[in-house]
Design an enzyme around this catalytic site. Structure first.
Site, PDB file in Angstrom:
ATOM      1  CG  ASP A   8      -1.749  -1.204   1.410  1.00  0.00           C
ATOM      2  OD1 ASP A   8      -1.175  -2.314   1.390  1.00  0.00           O
ATOM      3  OD2 ASP A   8      -2.963  -1.066   1.593  1.00  0.00           O
ATOM      4  CG  ASN A  40      -4.540   3.533   2.115  1.00  0.00           C
ATOM      5  OD1 ASN A  40      -5.632   3.969   2.418  1.00  0.00           O
ATOM      6  ND2 ASN A  40      -4.182   2.279   2.358  1.00  0.00           N
ATOM      7  CG  HIS A  68      -9.388   3.557   2.482  1.00  0.00           C
ATOM      8  ND1 HIS A  68     -10.452   3.954   3.262  1.00  0.00           N
ATOM      9  CD2 HIS A  68      -8.492   2.979   3.332  1.00  0.00           C
ATOM     10  CE1 HIS A  68     -10.218   3.634   4.522  1.00  0.00           C
ATOM     11  NE2 HIS A  68      -9.046   3.034   4.592  1.00  0.00           N
ATOM     12  CG  HIS A 176      -6.464  -3.604   5.093  1.00  0.00           C
ATOM     13  ND1 HIS A 176      -7.070  -2.411   4.746  1.00  0.00           N
ATOM     14  CD2 HIS A 176      -6.942  -3.919   6.334  1.00  0.00           C
ATOM     15  CE1 HIS A 176      -7.884  -2.036   5.728  1.00  0.00           C
ATOM     16  NE2 HIS A 176      -7.825  -2.930   6.697  1.00  0.00           N
TER      17      HIS A 176
END
Length: 258
Positions: A8, A40, A68, A176
């Site tokens: 991420d 993100n 997200h 995550h």
């Protein structure tokens, strides 16, 4: 083929570390494909179109998402029209984008990238196990390499998914939690596995966010808006080799660039 899959990307430090270093890293590692989780990347939550385009310009082949990915509506058109970005497949079909993308490059077999999201400690969603099984059943037979980004919170759920997919896909990597795990391996059936890739973000942070805000939330119990940390960025992920013919993993190792 050799694949680099990065965790991420969190905020500006992660974006900068990725875009400034990827051309060199890709050459050094002799990576044939590079994938990254970008959910993100923009301010610590979500992905803006302009940042997705920056990643592609830097040499990223494909971007995976997570819970997200929906924050910035300017991405919705790109999700629908640019086949290089995937969102979790087990969200509703009528939402923008797809959970599967197929990548083709001269001299290499086709590569399918599949994005799914977990249910444990996550918002209600369709079963990821049933969802991935449906995807694999529908994939054309001429795609020997399949990579799965399982965006999930619980370690146990990720490990269970790894064994569920062993021998069915080339690699399964978790995202995550933003914390790189130390269990990179090739499972008995030939599937490369890592519970979590980690993150591309500020090294001096709490999961890429400002530590003082996280501490205040724990100490007071009061809600506070999280903010991406600043400072020097690190890159974390996995590097693995896949047999072009069989689609089975030949090696699997964590990757970290300070």
């Amino acid at each position: 083929m050799r694949i680099l899959f990065l965790g991420d990307v969190v905020g500006r430090p992660g974006r900068r570390a990725l875009t400034e270093n990827l051309p060199r890293i890709r050459k050094e590692l002799e990576a044939d494909f590079v994938f990254v989780n970008g959910e993100n990347a923009s301010g610590g939550y979500g992905l803006k179109t302009k940042h997705a385009k920056e990643f592609f310009k830097a040499g990223v082949d494909g971007i995976t998402g997570g819970n997200h990915i929906w924050k910035y509506k300017d991405l919705y058109n790109m999700l629908d029209k640019d086949g290089r970005i995937v969102r979790p497949h087990n969200y509703a079909d009528h939402l923008p984008g797809s959970g599967v993308a197929v990548f083709e490059k001269t001299g290499f077999p086709k590569v399918a990238v599949i994005n799914i999201i977990g249910r444990t400690f996550m918002p209600p969603i369709d079963c990821p196990f049933a969802s991935i099984e449906t995807v694999l059943d529908e994939l054309p037979a001429d795609i020997p390499v399949q990579l799965v980004d399982f965006h999930a919170e619980a370690t146990g759920e990720k490990i269970a998914m790894g064994y569920f997919l062993d021998g069915k896909v080339s690699a399964m990597v978790g995202t995550h939690t933003h914390v790189q795990t130390n269990d990179a391996k090739v499972l008995p059936g030939g599937t490369a596995y890592l519970t979590d890739l980690g993150m591309c973000g500020a090294e001096d942070s709490c999961l890429g966010m400002k530590p003082e805000i996280i501490l205040d939330r724990y100490l007071t119990g009061l809600p506070r808006q999280l903010e991406a940390a600043s400072g020097r960025g690190i890159l974390q992920g996995a590097i693995f080799d896949i047999d072009d013919t069989t689609g089975r993993a030949l090696s699997m190792a964590t990757y970290r660039q300070n």
